[in-house]
Motif scaffolding. Structure first.
Motif, PDB file in Angstrom:
ATOM      1  N   TYR A   1      -3.828  -7.198  14.667  1.00  9.62           N
ATOM      2  CA  TYR A   1      -3.671  -7.284  13.216  1.00  9.62           C
ATOM      3  C   TYR A   1      -2.741  -6.221  12.634  1.00  9.62           C
ATOM      4  O   TYR A   1      -2.799  -5.928  11.430  1.00  9.62           O
ATOM      5  CB  TYR A   1      -5.022  -7.243  12.510  1.00  9.62           C
ATOM      6  N   SER A   2      -1.907  -5.609  13.470  1.00 10.26           N
ATOM      7  CA  SER A   2      -0.988  -4.597  12.961  1.00 10.26           C
ATOM      8  C   SER A   2       0.250  -4.573  13.840  1.00 10.26           C
ATOM      9  O   SER A   2       0.149  -4.727  15.059  1.00 10.26           O
ATOM     10  CB  SER A   2      -1.672  -3.220  12.992  1.00 10.26           C
ATOM     11  N   ASP A   3       1.408  -4.350  13.237  1.00  6.73           N
ATOM     12  CA  ASP A   3       2.633  -4.208  14.048  1.00  6.73           C
ATOM     13  C   ASP A   3       2.953  -2.744  14.330  1.00  6.73           C
ATOM     14  O   ASP A   3       4.052  -2.434  14.798  1.00  6.73           O
ATOM     15  CB  ASP A   3       3.823  -4.918  13.392  1.00  6.73           C
ATOM     16  N   GLU A   4       1.985  -1.838  14.090  1.00 10.08           N
ATOM     17  CA  GLU A   4       2.257  -0.410  14.304  1.00 10.08           C
ATOM     18  C   GLU A   4       2.554  -0.089  15.768  1.00 10.08           C
ATOM     19  O   GLU A   4       1.791  -0.439  16.664  1.00 10.08           O
ATOM     20  CB  GLU A   4       1.057   0.447  13.855  1.00 10.08           C
ATOM     21  N   LEU A   5       3.664   0.608  15.973  1.00 11.51           N
ATOM     22  CA  LEU A   5       3.967   1.233  17.254  1.00 11.51           C
ATOM     23  C   LEU A   5       3.799   2.737  17.076  1.00 11.51           C
ATOM     24  O   LEU A   5       4.290   3.300  16.098  1.00 11.51           O
ATOM     25  CB  LEU A   5       5.398   0.941  17.705  1.00 11.51           C
TER      26      LEU A   5
ATOM     27  N   GLY B   1       0.817  -1.204   0.000  1.00 14.21           N
ATOM     28  CA  GLY B   1       0.000   0.000   0.000  1.00 14.21           C
ATOM     29  C   GLY B   1       0.852   1.255   0.000  1.00 14.21           C
ATOM     30  O   GLY B   1       2.079   1.187  -0.023  1.00 14.21           O
ATOM     31  N   ARG B   2       0.194   2.392   0.012  1.00 17.86           N
ATOM     32  CA  ARG B   2       0.923   3.664  -0.017  1.00 17.86           C
ATOM     33  C   ARG B   2       1.730   3.870   1.249  1.00 17.86           C
ATOM     34  O   ARG B   2       2.861   4.322   1.221  1.00 17.86           O
ATOM     35  CB  ARG B   2      -0.067   4.832  -0.127  1.00 17.86           C
TER      36      ARG B   2
ATOM     37  N   THR C   1      -1.810  -9.703   8.622  1.00 25.49           N
ATOM     38  CA  THR C   1      -1.459  -8.533   9.422  1.00 25.49           C
ATOM     39  C   THR C   1      -1.013  -7.369   8.553  1.00 25.49           C
ATOM     40  O   THR C   1      -0.523  -7.556   7.435  1.00 25.49           O
ATOM     41  CB  THR C   1      -0.377  -8.864  10.459  1.00 25.49           C
ATOM     42  N   ILE C   2      -1.211  -6.187   9.082  1.00 28.34           N
ATOM     43  CA  ILE C   2      -0.659  -4.975   8.494  1.00 28.34           C
ATOM     44  C   ILE C   2       0.780  -4.817   8.971  1.00 28.34           C
ATOM     45  O   ILE C   2       1.059  -4.934  10.169  1.00 28.34           O
ATOM     46  CB  ILE C   2      -1.523  -3.746   8.868  1.00 28.34           C
ATOM     47  N   ARG C   3       1.688  -4.577   8.007  1.00 32.16           N
ATOM     48  CA  ARG C   3       3.092  -4.262   8.327  1.00 32.16           C
ATOM     49  C   ARG C   3       3.260  -2.766   8.145  1.00 32.16           C
ATOM     50  O   ARG C   3       3.138  -2.257   7.036  1.00 32.16           O
ATOM     51  CB  ARG C   3       4.041  -5.025   7.394  1.00 32.16           C
ATOM     52  N   HIS C   4       3.520  -2.105   9.241  1.00 29.13           N
ATOM     53  CA  HIS C   4       3.421  -0.639   9.299  1.00 29.13           C
ATOM     54  C   HIS C   4       4.771  -0.061   9.722  1.00 29.13           C
ATOM     55  O   HIS C   4       5.419  -0.597  10.619  1.00 29.13           O
ATOM     56  CB  HIS C   4       2.335  -0.280  10.326  1.00 29.13           C
TER      57      HIS C   4
ATOM     58  N   PHE D   1       1.568   1.467   4.109  1.00 30.53           N
ATOM     59  CA  PHE D   1       1.870   0.224   4.839  1.00 30.53           C
ATOM     60  C   PHE D   1       1.580  -0.951   3.926  1.00 30.53           C
ATOM     61  O   PHE D   1       0.915  -0.801   2.891  1.00 30.53           O
ATOM     62  CB  PHE D   1       1.021   0.130   6.119  1.00 30.53           C
TER      63      PHE D   1
ATOM     64  N   LEU E   1      -0.669  -0.086  18.758  1.00 26.09           N
ATOM     65  CA  LEU E   1      -2.010   0.455  18.530  1.00 26.09           C
ATOM     66  C   LEU E   1      -3.064  -0.646  18.415  1.00 26.09           C
ATOM     67  O   LEU E   1      -4.095  -0.585  19.082  1.00 26.09           O
ATOM     68  CB  LEU E   1      -2.010   1.298  17.244  1.00 26.09           C
TER      69      LEU E   1
ATOM     70  N   PHE F   1       0.137  -5.118   3.629  1.00 26.23           N
ATOM     71  CA  PHE F   1      -0.748  -6.105   4.256  1.00 26.23           C
ATOM     72  C   PHE F   1      -0.268  -7.460   3.776  1.00 26.23           C
ATOM     73  O   PHE F   1      -0.046  -7.657   2.582  1.00 26.23           O
ATOM     74  CB  PHE F   1      -2.195  -5.864   3.823  1.00 26.23           C
TER      75      PHE F   1
END
Lengths: 179, 179
Positions: free
Chosen positions: B115-119, B16-17, B38-41, B19, B111, B21
Motif C-alpha cells: 500500500y505504499s510506493d516508498e523506497l 498530506g504533509r 496507495t500512499i504516494r511517498h 506524502f 518498505l 494518499f
C-alpha cells in the motif's frame, strides 16, 4: 498532560477494501498538537516457509504501488474476525499452493510505523506439502512461487528486489536458530 | 494487454504533509481491473550509524499510529528536491545530535509495497561525532538516542519493539561485512 495520545477531531476517513486511511487532529504525549495522517490496518500475517533442504518458499508478486514484481515471503491481511494463524494458513495455500504441518509463532513487528499501525505476525512453517487442489488466487494478484536459499534472498535484497518485511522475517527465524 | 500498469481514473487524492494518499482505478498487467488505494511517498533515507566499538546509534521514538515508543535506526522523509544523502545527514543531526564523517550507500528497498510506493535508501555511517550545537527536533517528534549492539537490537526486535526497516538496514550492513 497524558502519557498517551489524545484524539481531538477527525477531519477525514477513507474506507478501503483492506484498510482505512484517516486524517485526525491529535495531541501527542509531549503536548504537541497537529493534524496527522495514517493507515488503520487490521494487521498482517507472514510465513517463513522452510523446506527440508533449507531453501525458503517465496513468492514473486506484482505490486501495483511500484508497478513491478518483488520477491517476498508469503503474507496477507487479516480478514474481519480472522486470527493471524488462520490468515497465514489461507495465504500460504492461495499464494504458494502448499500447506505446512509444522507451525511456530516467531513474533510480531511494526511494518511502517511512520504512517501505518500495521503489525505483522510472523510464523515459521515447515513440513511443507503441495496441495492436490490448490485454491484460486485473488483476481488482482499475479503470483508465482520461487524457492531460494537465505543467501540468495539476501543477494536479491541488496539489489532492491525484496521488501523489508521479508528481511525482518528472516531475522526472526535466524534468531530462533531455524535458518 | 500491457506489461505495465494502466491508470483508468482517479477517484480520490489526499495531499498530506509528507506524502499523498490516492484511490485510483487501475488495469493491472494481468488484465485485472480494480480500484486500489496507495500512499504516494517521496522516499525515505535511513542511516546505520556504527560506533568504533561496534554499537549502533538508534533512536527511541514515539510513533503516533501505534501510540507507543519504538527503537529504530535514524531515518526520515525526503523533502522536495532533496537527495537521499542530504536527507539522512539532516536526520542524523536532528534525531541523534551526531554527524558522520564516513558514509557509504547500502542500497534501497521497498518498505510496505502492498500500500505504499516508498523506497528507503540505506546508508552506512561511521566516524561519528557529537555536534557542538545540535539542531532542534521537529515539534511533533519525541526522540532520544540509544546505543545498542546488533545482538541487543535483535533481542528487542523479537519483543516487537523495533520496526521492519531497522532489521532490513542491519541485514544490508551485515551483507557488506560491516556489522
Amino acid at each position: 498532560m497524558s502519557d498517551h495520545l489524545q484524539r481531538l477531531y477527525e477531519r477525514f476517513r477513507y474506507r478501503g477494501r483492506k484498510f482505512d486511511f484517516e486524517a485526525v487532529g491529535l495531541r501527542l504525549p509531549n503536548g504537541a498538537e497537529g493534524e496527522l495522517e495514517t493507515i488503520r490496518h487490521p494487521g498482517g500475517a507472514m510465513a517463513v516457509p522452510v523446506l527440508a533442504d533449507g531453501r525458503l518458499v517465496l513468492v514473486r508478486q506484482y505490486r501495483f504501488p511500484l508497478d513491478r514484481w518483488l520477491l517476498e515471503l508469503p503474507a496477507g491481511t487479516l480478514e474481519p474476525g480472522e486470527s493471524a494463524e488462520a490468515t497465514i494458513r489461507r495465504e500460504l495455500a492461495e499464494e504458494t499452493g502448499h500447506r505446512a504441518d509444522g507451525w511456530a509463532e516467531l513474533g510480531q513487528f511494526p511494518l511502517a510505523p511512520g504512517y501505518s499501525d500495521e503489525l505483522i505476525h510472523a510464523f515459521l512453517a515447515w513440513d511443507l506439502q503441495p496441495l492436490p487442489d490448490p485454491p484460486a488466487q485473488d483476481a488482482d494478484e499475479d503470483i508465482e512461487t520461487v524457492l531460494m536459499t537465505p543467501a540468495e534472498v539476501e543477494e536479491a535484497f541488496a539489489r532492491g528486489e525484496v521488501d523489508a518485511k521479508t528481511m525482518a522475517g528472516l531475522a526472526l527465524a535466524r534468531g530462533r536458530g531455524r535458518l
